[in-house]
Design a protein around this motif. Structure first.
Motif, PDB file in Angstrom:
ATOM      1  N   ASP A  55      -3.731  -3.585  -6.533  1.00  0.00           N
ATOM      2  CA  ASP A  55      -3.405  -3.920  -7.916  1.00  0.00           C
ATOM      3  C   ASP A  55      -2.593  -5.219  -7.957  1.00  0.00           C
ATOM      4  N   ALA A  56      -2.170  -5.592  -9.151  1.00  0.00           N
ATOM      5  CA  ALA A  56      -1.488  -6.879  -9.311  1.00  0.00           C
ATOM      6  C   ALA A  56      -0.205  -6.946  -8.485  1.00  0.00           C
ATOM      7  N   ALA A  57       0.428  -5.772  -8.263  1.00  0.00           N
ATOM      8  CA  ALA A  57       1.701  -5.748  -7.530  1.00  0.00           C
ATOM      9  C   ALA A  57       1.490  -5.684  -6.018  1.00  0.00           C
ATOM     10  N   GLY A  58       0.220  -5.691  -5.584  1.00  0.00           N
ATOM     11  CA  GLY A  58      -0.041  -5.649  -4.145  1.00  0.00           C
ATOM     12  C   GLY A  58      -0.040  -4.243  -3.571  1.00  0.00           C
ATOM     13  N   GLN A  59      -0.051  -3.220  -4.456  1.00  0.00           N
ATOM     14  CA  GLN A  59      -0.107  -1.833  -3.978  1.00  0.00           C
ATOM     15  C   GLN A  59      -1.564  -1.369  -3.972  1.00  0.00           C
ATOM     16  N   PRO A  60      -1.967  -0.533  -2.986  1.00  0.00           N
ATOM     17  CA  PRO A  60      -3.355  -0.068  -2.967  1.00  0.00           C
ATOM     18  C   PRO A  60      -3.669   0.804  -4.191  1.00  0.00           C
ATOM     19  N   LEU A  61      -4.828   0.530  -4.792  1.00  0.00           N
ATOM     20  CA  LEU A  61      -5.251   1.301  -5.965  1.00  0.00           C
ATOM     21  C   LEU A  61      -5.793   2.658  -5.523  1.00  0.00           C
ATOM     22  N   LYS A  62      -5.595   3.684  -6.374  1.00  0.00           N
ATOM     23  CA  LYS A  62      -6.136   5.011  -6.073  1.00  0.00           C
ATOM     24  C   LYS A  62      -6.979   5.477  -7.243  1.00  0.00           C
ATOM     25  N   ASP A  63      -8.046   6.250  -6.933  1.00  0.00           N
ATOM     26  CA  ASP A  63      -8.871   6.777  -8.022  1.00  0.00           C
ATOM     27  C   ASP A  63      -8.253   8.070  -8.554  1.00  0.00           C
ATOM     28  N   ALA A  64      -8.986   8.736  -9.477  1.00  0.00           N
ATOM     29  CA  ALA A  64      -8.436   9.927 -10.137  1.00  0.00           C
ATOM     30  C   ALA A  64      -8.093  11.029  -9.133  1.00  0.00           C
ATOM     31  N   LYS A  65      -8.840  11.090  -8.017  1.00  0.00           N
ATOM     32  CA  LYS A  65      -8.597  12.144  -7.030  1.00  0.00           C
ATOM     33  C   LYS A  65      -7.497  11.761  -6.023  1.00  0.00           C
ATOM     34  N   GLY A  66      -6.970  10.572  -6.179  1.00  0.00           N
ATOM     35  CA  GLY A  66      -5.903  10.152  -5.263  1.00  0.00           C
ATOM     36  C   GLY A  66      -6.416   9.477  -4.010  1.00  0.00           C
ATOM     37  N   ASN A  67      -7.753   9.264  -3.919  1.00  0.00           N
ATOM     38  CA  ASN A  67      -8.277   8.542  -2.762  1.00  0.00           C
ATOM     39  C   ASN A  67      -8.185   7.034  -2.998  1.00  0.00           C
ATOM     40  N   ALA A  68      -8.014   6.289  -1.906  1.00  0.00           N
ATOM     41  CA  ALA A  68      -7.900   4.851  -2.051  1.00  0.00           C
ATOM     42  C   ALA A  68      -9.231   4.261  -2.520  1.00  0.00           C
TER      43      ALA A  68
END
Lengths: 602, 190
Positions: A222-235
């Motif tokens: 994401d914009a802050a450099g953190q890995p995005l996760k989907d609704a199930k919490g998977n990357a």
């Protein structure tokens, strides 16, 4: 284990002892100001340093002044280390364009290198600029080691002198240790490391093409450099193709040399001494282990010479060696036996002429099992904490050895200076206990051990134990503490216990799966390292100040001979009993449970 | 209380200059003058361009190549700017699953081979950049590579022998096979 494995271990120990004796004598001469080759050559530079600092080298200090000098000096080191990390993006020698290190990580690393721990929550090649590695980290490698040695020498003077007030001059001890002991040996070692392939350059990272391109899942940020996760919490990941390899390089050899010699242990690269550009060959591995043990062992000879009774040095060395060899045998044996869970899958773990066999997860092929387990024992017996294999992936008993060596107080050789002053504290506890048993006033090296002395020894022995157990207890109760673990089950507890042991014991190695670069761990472990260092140094100097005032009592028929086998056994007993009583309950919840599950079926 | 303030500050500045600048720059100067090749990462060059580092492994998954140690670096294996091990504990189900997967891949690439798999071929190295495998792990793959390349097994074995390094000074460390050099030699032999 193969015959060659035994040969490597025996050869290593023989070389350590052979080199330690002359070095120990040399160090005694340096600290006593007796002429030796290097202090004659370096005398003009040494005088210049004193003049610039406004120090009169002939003027000695009482223990309070000695301690204050050490603490002020450390404070400036801390501030400088912190500032360089926070400002590195504005400073030169930053070819990989590293950003400023976060405040909590900068605090942790500044304390860590300042206290000779070298715990690393960060990964060197993706965090630190060359300038930070040199000016912040390499410098602390030197001065924290020189300070440990200085404090030890002050304590030895407490035993060696009588009826005086002063224990030496901190600035002189610090300068001599750095100029005549640490710098020259590091310089030679660094060049030998380079000759084997350890990098030493200020040029940017190198790029080479890959023979086979690699397809992989690239985590979307994401914009802050953190890995995005989907609704199930998977990357969330994207398919990506890697066609080249960017090889991190830098001024690694100069730092690697002092990292081992000063029992610091902080890696230039994340994988530490497992990284082929930080320890390229079996020879560099051998020299790095040798450097870790060399000064710590040599100081037992320095001690014997300075107190005027070499047998006392041999007695301490013997006690340390007995514990070291026994625990090393457990580590090597356990790692060589391998992981039964893998044998069941059809994996061949037997040692032969064509493979090292054993538990090879987290180990390098060029080192194999014997050199990895030996290194793990050396690095935790001393307070180095460098690793050439991943302790987190060790078998349960193989992993108990490094953890327990740290927990018993880093006194089996220990850090340069700090190991021997830790052991001398335990020797004082031992004569005290022995004195109680036979009903006599305890004496050690002719000095009566009285209430104040035993209080100081008790504080210094107990503070790290307290810090380790309380720290672990807090971390397993709070969410940010539990969030960092990488492995399920009992091993998760082992990871946390190891982290606090490493911080409180000022070791710096890790069960590296723990994600420790978080505000919680950076702060908690930073505080533990600080207490684990300075709440030993201050009582040790107070003890030195108390001892130096006392008259030496002549040996009588009732004196307990502290060089005899009986005392050596008794001293080992004290070390083992304090370590066992304090930590066996905690170890039972972690590695011992794991061992039972792994070998006893589920 | 404050008597030692000035010496403390000056001493820190001097030590920083001495051990943080003079010492590493002196080592760099000597290293770059007399051991440039090693000091810069032991790069192997072809036609004047670096094609690999002799000390850093590369990922191989083509059955026609010898495979090296599994690598746990992220986000892709053998990432030489993010060295790391897996840090999986011996009881971690993720470790046994990963090892099972690697054995399956090896068996699929070489269906006839039922020998027990040498441990270093299915366990991740400490750095994730290990350039070597054991001679046993190389021997395990000889028949597969020879068959897929239509080469004589003896010829492949000869190339393996050329890429094999013995113990240093005769007794230090473990004997090992340099996977990248071996694969480059295989590709050249075609």
């Amino acid at each position: 284990m193969t015959a060659n494995g035994y040969l490597q271990i025996v050869f290593f120990l023989a070389v350590v002892i052979a080199l330690a004796k002359p070095l120990g004598v040399y160090m005694a001469r340096i600290y006593e100001g007796e002429p030796a080759f290097l202090n004659r050559v370096g005398a003009p530079l040494e005088r210049l340093i004193y003049r610039a600092c406004g120090v009169d080298p002939a003027k000695e200090m009482r223990w309070t002044q000695y301690a204050l000098a050490a603490l002020w000096f450390s404070l400036f080191g801390l501030l400088l280390g912190f500032a360089l990390q926070r400002l590195q993006n504005y400073l030169p020698l930053n070819p990989a364009n590293m950003g400023a290190v976060s405040p909590d990580s900068s605090f942790n690393t500044a304390v860590s290198f300042n206290t000779n721990t070298n715990w690393q929550g960060y990964a060197g090649e993706s965090t630190m600029s060359y300038l930070t590695q040199m000016l912040a980290l390499t410098v602390q490698n030197f001065v924290s080691a020189a300070m440990g040695m200085a404090v030890l020498i002050a304590l030895i003077r407490g035993f060696a002198r009588q009826s005086v007030q002063t224990i030496g001059n901190f600035w002189v001890d610090l300068t001599r240790g750095t100029l005549y002991i640490l710098l020259p040996i590091s310089f030679l070692l660094a060049l030998v490391l380079v000759s084997q392939g350890v990098v030493q350059t200020l040029s940017p990272y190198q790029t080479v093409p890959l023979v086979e391109s690699v397809e992989y899942d690239n985590p979307r940020m994401d914009a802050a450099g953190q890995p995005l996760k989907d609704a199930k919490g998977n990357a969330v990941t994207d398919k990506a193709m890697q066609k080249e390899q960017v090889i991190a390089v830098g001024p690694a050899a100069s730092q690697a040399a002092i990292k081992h010699l000063g029992t610091n242990g902080g890696g230039f690269f994340n994988a530490n001494s497992a990284h082929p550009l930080e320890s390229a060959t079996p020879l560099t591995n051998f020299l790095e282990m040798l450097a870790e043990l060399l000064i710590a062992v040599a100081l037992t000879f320095t001690f014997g010479r300075m107190v005027g009774d070499r047998r006392q040095g041999w007695a301490i060395l013997t006690a340390m060696s007995v514990v070291f060899v026994s625990l090393m045998a457990v580590a090597v044996g356990s790692e060589q036996a391998g992981n039964p869970a893998l044998t069941a899958l059809g994996v061949d773990q037997t040692a032969s002429e064509t493979q090292a066999g054993g538990n090879m997860e987290g180990k390098e092929t060029r080192f194999g099992v014997v050199n990895s387990a030996l290194f793990a024992t050396v690095t935790t017996a001393t307070s180095s904490g460098a690793v050439n294999s991943m302790h987190d992936s060790f078998t349960p008993l193989g992993g108990v050895v490094p953890m327990w060596l740290i927990q018993i107080g880093e006194v089996i050789f220990g850090g340069v200076g700090s190991g021997l002053y830790g052991m001398l504290l335990l020797a004082i506890v031992a004569v005290f206990v022995a004195g109680l048993m036979i009903g006599r006033t305890p004496e050690y090296l002719g000095k009566k051990i009285e209430a104040f002395d035993i209080k100081m020894a008790a504080i210094a022995v107990l503070v790290p134990l307290f810090v380790i157990l309380i720290g672990t207890a807090i971390a397993v109760m709070v969410e940010p503490g539990k969030a960092g673990v990488a492995n399920p089950g009992a091993h998760a507890f082992s990871e946390i216990l190891y982290a606090f042991s490493s911080a409180g014991g000022n070791n710096g190695s890790a069960f590296g799966g723990l994600s420790a670069n978080t505000p919680f761990y950076n702060t908690a472990l930073g505080v533990c390292m600080f207490f684990g260092r300075y709440w030993i140094i201050i009582p040790v100097l107070a003890l030195a100040g108390s001892l130096v005032r006392k008259k030496k009592v002549p040996e009588g028929p009732g004196t307990l001979p502290t060089h005899a086998p009986m005392f050596i056994l008794f001293l080992i007993g004290v070390v083992v009993i304090i370590g066992a009583l304090t930590f066996v309950p905690a170890l039972a919840l972690g590695p011992i449970v794991e061992h039972l599950i792994l070998f006893g079926g589920k | 209380m404050f008597n030692e303030l000035r010496p403390a500050l000056t001493m820190m500045v001097i030590m920083t200059a001495l051990t943080g600048a003079v010492y590493p720059l002196l080592v760099t100067g000597v290293a770059q003058t007399v051991m440039q090749q090693q000091a810069n990462g032991s790069l192997i060059e072809r036609d004047g361009k670096p094609i690999a580092s002799e000390l850093i492994g590369q990922p191989f998954s083509d059955p026609k190549h010898f495979w090296g140690r599994p690598s746990a670096t992220s986000p892709y294996p053998y990432n030489a700017s993010a060295s790391a091990g897996s840090n999986q504990g011996p009881l971690n189900p993720a470790l046994t699953e990963a090892v099972e997967g690697r054995i399956k891949a090896l068996r699929e690439a070489d269906p006839g081979n039922r020998a027990a798999v040498p441990v270093d071929l299915v366990t991740a190295s400490a750095s994730g950049l290990d350039p070597h495998i054991s001679p046993a792990a190389a021997e395990y793959q000889v028949a597969r590579v020879a068959r897929l390349r239509g080469l004589d097994a003896a010829k492949v074995r000869a190339l393996v022998a050329e890429a094999t390094e013995g113990r240093q000074l005769g007794f230090l460390g473990e004997p090992r096979v340099h996977v990248l050099k071996l694969n480059l030699a295989l590709d050249a032999a075609r």
